[in-house]
Scaffold this active site. Structure first.
Site, PDB file in Angstrom:
ATOM      1  N   ASN A 164      45.187  31.932  36.751  1.00 30.92           N
ATOM      2  CA  ASN A 164      45.521  30.593  37.223  1.00 30.92           C
ATOM      3  C   ASN A 164      46.991  30.241  37.022  1.00 30.92           C
ATOM      4  O   ASN A 164      47.596  29.613  37.887  1.00 30.92           O
ATOM      5  CB  ASN A 164      44.629  29.549  36.536  1.00 30.92           C
ATOM      6  CG  ASN A 164      43.208  29.605  37.059  1.00 30.92           C
ATOM      7  OD1 ASN A 164      42.977  29.721  38.245  1.00 30.92           O
ATOM      8  ND2 ASN A 164      42.258  29.510  36.150  1.00 30.92           N
ATOM      9  N   VAL A 211      54.051  21.846  36.019  1.00 35.07           N
ATOM     10  CA  VAL A 211      55.037  22.712  36.655  1.00 35.07           C
ATOM     11  C   VAL A 211      54.327  23.417  37.806  1.00 35.07           C
ATOM     12  O   VAL A 211      53.318  24.068  37.613  1.00 35.07           O
ATOM     13  CB  VAL A 211      55.568  23.753  35.636  1.00 35.07           C
ATOM     14  CG1 VAL A 211      56.515  24.720  36.318  1.00 35.07           C
ATOM     15  CG2 VAL A 211      56.230  23.058  34.461  1.00 35.07           C
ATOM     16  N   GLY A 268      46.818  21.849  35.704  1.00 35.26           N
ATOM     17  CA  GLY A 268      48.229  22.100  35.879  1.00 35.26           C
ATOM     18  C   GLY A 268      48.815  22.655  34.591  1.00 35.26           C
ATOM     19  O   GLY A 268      48.281  22.431  33.505  1.00 35.26           O
ATOM     20  N   TYR A 269      49.902  23.359  34.732  1.00 35.29           N
ATOM     21  CA  TYR A 269      50.550  24.005  33.588  1.00 35.29           C
ATOM     22  C   TYR A 269      51.781  23.221  33.178  1.00 35.29           C
ATOM     23  O   TYR A 269      52.550  22.755  34.011  1.00 35.29           O
ATOM     24  CB  TYR A 269      50.887  25.455  33.935  1.00 35.29           C
ATOM     25  CG  TYR A 269      49.611  26.260  34.011  1.00 35.29           C
ATOM     26  CD1 TYR A 269      49.104  26.876  32.883  1.00 35.29           C
ATOM     27  CD2 TYR A 269      48.881  26.317  35.182  1.00 35.29           C
ATOM     28  CE1 TYR A 269      47.907  27.559  32.928  1.00 35.29           C
ATOM     29  CE2 TYR A 269      47.673  26.991  35.233  1.00 35.29           C
ATOM     30  CZ  TYR A 269      47.192  27.604  34.109  1.00 35.29           C
ATOM     31  OH  TYR A 269      45.992  28.263  34.148  1.00 35.29           O
ATOM     32  N   LEU A 270      51.948  23.079  31.878  1.00 33.15           N
ATOM     33  CA  LEU A 270      53.072  22.327  31.331  1.00 33.15           C
ATOM     34  C   LEU A 270      54.218  23.237  30.926  1.00 33.15           C
ATOM     35  O   LEU A 270      55.273  22.764  30.526  1.00 33.15           O
ATOM     36  CB  LEU A 270      52.612  21.502  30.125  1.00 33.15           C
ATOM     37  CG  LEU A 270      51.402  20.597  30.365  1.00 33.15           C
ATOM     38  CD1 LEU A 270      51.110  19.756  29.130  1.00 33.15           C
ATOM     39  CD2 LEU A 270      51.593  19.716  31.583  1.00 33.15           C
TER      40      LEU A 270
END
Length: 164
Positions: free
Chosen positions: A147, A85, A29-31
């Site tokens: 991604n 996010v 997951g992306y922060l």
């Protein structure tokens, strides 16, 4: 500073599976969101039972800056559930040796189910890579296949024209 140099491709079929010698499940997951004036992406990735935090420059193309550091698995799991996010990307990565290179084939699940992308890392941008017969169109320069883009605009939301 590390520099990642890789090319991305779509696949023509699944004949690569016969040569796959390793597979690992991933959740990442992306922060940081993609929109705005961001110069980098920050992601948390759980690869099997190992967690890392990764920072990459937001460059589309063959190469970009990359930094990766191990973090405790519990921290990675907590970050994915509380700080990510957009949807967490779930995929299985298969390793396939072809010629002098190891290919990473990512089969996506969840919101990106149906997408399969092959990547090959290189030592230099001008390095010659022997392309397997199961490799199709190159998508290295198409941001939607990265991604971070898939976390904001998942494959399930693409039109049929975008999936070609």
């Amino acid at each position: 500073m590390a520099r990642e140099i890789e090319r991305k491709f779509l696949l023509t079929d699944d004949s690569w599976k016969a040569a796959a010698y390793q597979q690992t499940d991933f959740a990442q997951g992306y922060l940081t969101p993609l929109q705005g004036a961001a110069k980098s992406s920050v992601r948390v990735r759980i690869e099997g039972s190992v967690a890392n935090i990764n920072i990459k420059s937001l460059e589309i193309g063959l190469s970009r800056d990359e930094y990766e550091y191990a973090i405790p698995l519990a921290d990675g799991e907590k970050m994915l559930t509380t700080l990510a996010v957009g949807p967490v990307i779930k995929k299985t990565r298969y390793l396939v040796k072809h010629g002098e290179h190891i290919w990473e084939i990512d089969e996506f699940f969840g919101d990106n189910a149906g997408l399969v992308v092959a990547e090959v890392e290189m030592r230099a941008e001008n390095e010659t890579v022997l392309l397997p017969n199961w490799v199709g169109r190159e998508v290295t320069h198409e941001a939607r296949y990265y991604n971070i883009s898939l976390s904001e605009y998942p494959f399930k939301d693409w039109s049929e024209d975008e999936k070609k």
